[in-house]
Design a protein around this motif. Structure first.
Motif, mmCIF file in Angstrom:
data_model
loop_
_atom_site.group_PDB
_atom_site.id
_atom_site.type_symbol
_atom_site.label_atom_id
_atom_site.label_comp_id
_atom_site.label_asym_id
_atom_site.label_seq_id
_atom_site.Cartn_x
_atom_site.Cartn_y
_atom_site.Cartn_z
ATOM 1 N N GLY A 110 0.835 -1.194 0.000
ATOM 2 C CA GLY A 110 0.000 0.000 0.000
ATOM 3 C C GLY A 110 0.876 1.251 0.000
ATOM 4 N N ASN A 111 0.232 2.414 0.037
ATOM 5 C CA ASN A 111 1.024 3.646 0.078
ATOM 6 C C ASN A 111 1.379 4.007 1.515
ATOM 7 O OD1 ASN A 111 -1.721 4.139 0.448
ATOM 8 N ND2 ASN A 111 -1.668 6.159 -0.460
ATOM 9 N N ILE A 112 2.299 4.948 1.676
ATOM 10 C CA ILE A 112 2.830 5.243 3.009
ATOM 11 C C ILE A 112 2.059 6.332 3.725
ATOM 12 C CG2 ILE A 112 5.140 4.461 2.351
ATOM 13 C CD1 ILE A 112 5.962 7.439 2.220
ATOM 14 N N GLN A 113 1.192 7.056 2.988
ATOM 15 C CA GLN A 113 0.390 8.135 3.573
ATOM 16 C C GLN A 113 -0.894 8.268 2.771
ATOM 17 O OE1 GLN A 113 0.485 10.595 6.235
ATOM 18 N NE2 GLN A 113 -1.571 10.861 5.396
ATOM 19 N N GLY A 114 -2.051 8.179 3.443
ATOM 20 C CA GLY A 114 -3.314 8.410 2.766
ATOM 21 C C GLY A 114 -3.356 9.810 2.186
ATOM 22 N N ARG A 115 -3.958 9.937 0.973
ATOM 23 C CA ARG A 115 -3.951 11.231 0.281
ATOM 24 C C ARG A 115 -5.333 11.825 0.113
ATOM 25 N NH1 ARG A 115 -2.329 10.531 -4.987
ATOM 26 N NH2 ARG A 115 -3.294 8.480 -4.797
ATOM 27 N N HIS A 116 -6.379 11.062 0.392
ATOM 28 C CA HIS A 116 -7.742 11.573 0.311
ATOM 29 C C HIS A 116 -8.655 10.648 1.099
ATOM 30 C CE1 HIS A 116 -8.399 8.437 -2.694
ATOM 31 N NE2 HIS A 116 -7.369 8.910 -3.373
ATOM 32 N N ARG A 117 -9.930 11.011 1.153
ATOM 33 C CA ARG A 117 -10.862 10.332 2.044
ATOM 34 C C ARG A 117 -11.089 8.865 1.719
ATOM 35 N NH1 ARG A 117 -15.847 10.002 -0.379
ATOM 36 N NH2 ARG A 117 -16.139 11.220 -2.272
ATOM 37 N N LYS A 118 -10.752 8.443 0.484
ATOM 38 C CA LYS A 118 -10.895 7.041 0.125
ATOM 39 C C LYS A 118 -9.760 6.188 0.701
ATOM 40 C CE LYS A 118 -14.545 7.146 -2.693
ATOM 41 N NZ LYS A 118 -15.737 6.294 -2.536
ATOM 42 N N GLU A 119 -8.661 6.825 1.072
ATOM 43 C CA GLU A 119 -7.502 6.081 1.556
ATOM 44 C C GLU A 119 -7.451 6.153 3.083
ATOM 45 O OE1 GLU A 119 -4.721 6.477 -2.413
ATOM 46 O OE2 GLU A 119 -4.158 7.635 -0.642
#
Length: 406
Positions: free
Chosen positions: A216-225
């Motif tokens: 996965g990614n290391i930091q959520g970037r929007h409300r879906k993450e």
């Protein structure tokens, strides 16, 4: 054979723009804008503390093709720090930061090893003497639609063999084909000890023996993450693997649900949301989306006040300065739970079902051909995942409540 220990991360998306946030206090806005950098700094601290043998980054280090000098410089600082501690880094570039994109060439320290656009094998001898061979390729252009897994060699002589791949898992007929598609069986046939995947932002272990892993990614970037984001600390001893997830995010994106059953006054809505937000116990500072449920008893005027942003502005007062930040970034009515209300037309029902089942990330990819059309690309700005998600919600609302949207 000696044990090896490494960190596998992907999809850093440094310098992500974070669109769609309203009325954010300057100090919080600055923190949001820097959260991808802070997350990678957290990751590097973990790498040094855990005394890993090496690090793998499986694509999309940057968010945009035309990466900023600031993003490159901050990444370089962290690579230099890893170099100071003798930690090699193995990097493949993905669709967001492909090799054909513009970048100011900064001199990387000698510990950073970047794969070319053709599949190649790099060799590492760890401090304990283990021989590790890593196979992978970087994207030469933004879209790699062909299957590249056949380019990975089968018989590699080494204590450990690791594959790096930025792409989509699925069969030949899968909707994920446009980005270096592969199947689990194709990876297993290579007889590697570990597959370090990237591209999918939801962490998942597709297979355990051998491990086939999206961190996965290391930091959520929007409300879906929503939820924790980070990397995997991997220990391999022969064919035995131990995976430990490590959180790296600086800010959490989360969703809280608030029932409005029995509510008759606007003040009650405000109080219920405030109380639920205060009681929410996140593990980190949070950006909250409020989803309102059981709102059928609300008057049209109250619905309009919610959808027009009046309620959100009332809740977004001072930034909390206590132990935890809980900033409400958006409020939405739960459309999905009310989709079957008054929908008797089977065609309309099917349309709504299709809209609500859309995978936003795949939807953005599906529009890519339109954005690149030679007659259109000059006049169309690509939609972000956030913008496409809002369009889907508005379309469902328009279908369900045509009178309210006239």
């Amino acid at each position: 054979m000696e044990k090896i220990r490494f960190i596998h991360c992907a999809d850093l998306h440094l310098d992500s723009p974070f669109v769609g946030l309203k009325h954010v206090p300057p100090e919080l806005f600055d923190r949001i804008q820097n959260s991808t950098f802070a997350a990678f700094e957290n990751l590097v601290k973990e790498a040094i503390q855990k005394k890993i043998d090496f690090m793998i980054i499986s694509g999309d280090l940057f968010d945009e093709e035309d990466r900023s000098i600031r993003a490159q410089a901050r990444l370089l600082n962290q690579f230099n720090l890893l170099n100071d501690f003798g930690i090699p880094v193995y990097v493949i570039h993905g669709n967001h930061d492909h090799l054909g994109s513009f970048r100011l060439e900064l001199d990387m320290p000698r510990n950073v090893h970047v794969f070319n656009k053709e599949t190649e094998v790099k060799e590492l001898v760890t401090k304990s003497g283990s021989v590790v061979k890593l196979a992978g390729f970087s994207y030469g252009t933004r879209h790699i639609r062909e299957r590249r897994i056949s380019d990975y060699p089968k018989q590699l002589e080494a204590d450990y063999v690791i594959g790096l791949l930025h792409g989509s898992e699925g069969s030949v007929h899968s909707s994920h084909e446009s980005y270096a598609p592969f199947t689990i069986n194709e990876l297993k046939e290579k007889n590697y000890h570990y597959w370090a995947l990237g591209h999918i932002h939801q962490r998942q272990v597709l297979h355990h023996e051998p491990p086939i892993v999206y961190p996965g990614n290391i930091q959520g970037r929007h409300r879906k993450e929503t939820g924790e984001k980070g990397c995997y600390l991997v220990e391999l001893l022969d064919h035995d693997a131990v995976l430990e997830f490590i959180s790296t995010q600086d800010l959490l994106w989360e969703k809280i649900e608030v029932s409005l059953e029995g509510v008759e006054r606007f003040g009650e809505i405000f109080q219920r949301i405030s109380r639920t937000a205060e009681e929410y116990e996140g593990i980190d500072d949070c950006l909250l989306q409020v989803v309102l449920e059981d709102y059928q008893s609300l008057s049209p005027e109250m619905i309009e006040a919610i959808e027009g942003g009046d309620l959100l502005q009332a809740l977004q007062t001072d930034l909390q300065t206590g132990e935890r930040i809980k900033w409400i970034h958006s409020i939405k009515l739960s459309r999905i739970e009310n989709v079957d209300i008054d929908v008797k037309d089977p065609f309309i029902s099917d349309v709504i079902a299709a809209l609500t089942d859309i995978d936003v990330e795949e939807g953005v990819k599906a529009l890519a051909e339109i954005y690149e059309h030679p007659s259109l690309y000059r006049y169309i700005d690509p939609l972000s995942e956030e913008e496409l998600s809002h369009l889907v919600e508005e379309a469902v609302d328009l279908i369900l409540h045509p009178a309210r949207n006239q």
